[in-house]
Design a protein around this motif. Structure first.
Motif, PDB file in Angstrom:
ATOM      1  N   TYR A 125      12.729  16.241  20.103  1.00 50.09           N
ATOM      2  CA  TYR A 125      11.597  16.676  20.925  1.00 50.09           C
ATOM      3  C   TYR A 125      11.791  18.111  21.422  1.00 50.09           C
ATOM      4  CZ  TYR A 125       7.928  16.710  24.443  1.00 50.09           C
ATOM      5  OH  TYR A 125       6.811  17.022  25.184  1.00 50.09           O
ATOM      6  N   GLY A 126      13.030  18.564  21.436  1.00 50.28           N
ATOM      7  CA  GLY A 126      13.293  19.935  21.858  1.00 50.28           C
ATOM      8  C   GLY A 126      12.582  20.952  20.984  1.00 50.28           C
ATOM      9  N   THR A 128       9.601  20.542  19.689  1.00 53.31           N
ATOM     10  CA  THR A 128       8.220  20.577  20.169  1.00 53.31           C
ATOM     11  C   THR A 128       8.128  21.434  21.431  1.00 53.31           C
ATOM     12  OG1 THR A 128       7.801  18.373  19.276  1.00 53.31           O
ATOM     13  CG2 THR A 128       6.301  19.168  20.984  1.00 53.31           C
ATOM     14  N   GLU A 129       9.082  21.261  22.312  1.00 52.50           N
ATOM     15  CA  GLU A 129       9.089  22.060  23.535  1.00 52.50           C
ATOM     16  C   GLU A 129       9.244  23.538  23.217  1.00 52.50           C
ATOM     17  OE1 GLU A 129      12.330  20.187  25.553  1.00 52.50           O
ATOM     18  OE2 GLU A 129      10.983  18.958  26.787  1.00 52.50           O
ATOM     19  N   SER A 133       6.597  26.517  23.967  1.00 51.16           N
ATOM     20  CA  SER A 133       7.023  27.632  24.829  1.00 51.16           C
ATOM     21  C   SER A 133       6.612  28.986  24.260  1.00 51.16           C
ATOM     22  CB  SER A 133       8.543  27.595  25.022  1.00 51.16           C
ATOM     23  OG  SER A 133       9.212  27.927  23.815  1.00 51.16           O
ATOM     24  N   SER A 141       1.947  22.310  17.233  1.00 54.12           N
ATOM     25  CA  SER A 141       3.378  22.015  17.102  1.00 54.12           C
ATOM     26  C   SER A 141       3.609  20.746  16.294  1.00 54.12           C
ATOM     27  CB  SER A 141       4.009  21.874  18.496  1.00 54.12           C
ATOM     28  OG  SER A 141       3.491  20.740  19.171  1.00 54.12           O
TER      29      SER A 141
END
Length: 234
Positions: A125-126, A128-129, A133, A141
């Motif tokens: 999931y990082g 996607t973050e 950002s 994304s």
């Protein structure tokens, strides 16, 4: 009782059966393509927990997992015309191939949705973050970052499912589809050499499966060509 076994007939039956292999493969291709699209839609509905639709998808998946393929085939073959007739649409004269494709597409869609859902959740999931950002929307994304990586993760299981579907298409003759299995049944009725016919079909199915497995390995290798090899330290 069948006639005495004659192994020469195996090689006589193979060319006849191969003439109908294309019908089997066409059913497989159409059902797989539709199943992939349906599977992705169902997976997205569950992942984003769309109200009402998510619950309906869960019931649909449970039904597909809990009923035999043959029953699903008969339900579509007899049930779909009856349902559409209520709305004034008569499809009772449609070729059996269409009902076979619909049935296998629904079954494949259910299987693929679980494969896709698991693969999508397997992407960190990082990422996607990080995409969000730098200004990407959640939809951007998902389609640009998550989906391509999840496709690579899902591919081996999808390939195995397609190979399994190829073997399951042998049930299609039960509703009148004249595919390879259907032709085999007519040969048995005409010659009474059942064992030779089934051996010939086994050879063809096995050969096609081996080819599909090799093609799948090539695609998987190409899809993972950019991944760094894992180094194991002693």
């Amino acid at each position: 009782m069948g006639k005495a076994f004659d192994w020469h007939l195996i090689f006589d039956f193979i060319p006849t059966l191969l003439e109908y292999l294309m019908i089997t493969l066409q059913v497989l291709v159409y059902a797989t393509v539709i199943g992939l699209i349906l599977g992705l839609i169902l997976a997205v509905i569950r992942l984003f927990r769309v109200p009402v639709l998510s619950q309906l998808v869960i019931v649909f998946l449970s039904f597909i997992r809990g009923t035999p393929m043959l029953i699903q085939l008969f339900l579509v073959f007899y049930g779909l015309p009856a349902l559409l007739l209520v709305f004034g649409v008569d499809i009772s004269r449609m070729a059996p191939a269409y009902f076979v494709i619909v049935t296998y597409a629904l079954r494949d869609g259910a299987i693929f949705s679980e494969i896709f859902r698991s693969a999508i959740k397997g992407v960190d999931y990082g990422q996607t973050e990080a995409a969000m950002s730098v200004g990407m929307s959640p939809v951007q994304s998902f389609f640009r970052i998550v989906l391509p990586q999840s496709a690579s993760i899902a591919f081996p299981n999808v390939a195995n499912s397609v190979i399994s579907s190829l073997k399951d298409t042998s049930l299609a003759f039960t509703i009148g589809l004249m595919d390879m299995m259907g032709r085999g049944e007519t040969l048995i009725a005409a010659t009474a050499h059942a064992l030779e016919v089934y051996i010939a079909m086994s050879i063809i199915y096995y050969t096609v499966v081996l080819i599909l497995e090799q093609v799948a390995k090539l695609f998987e290798k190409r899809a993972n060509r950019h991944k760094a090899p894992v180094v194991v330290l002693d």
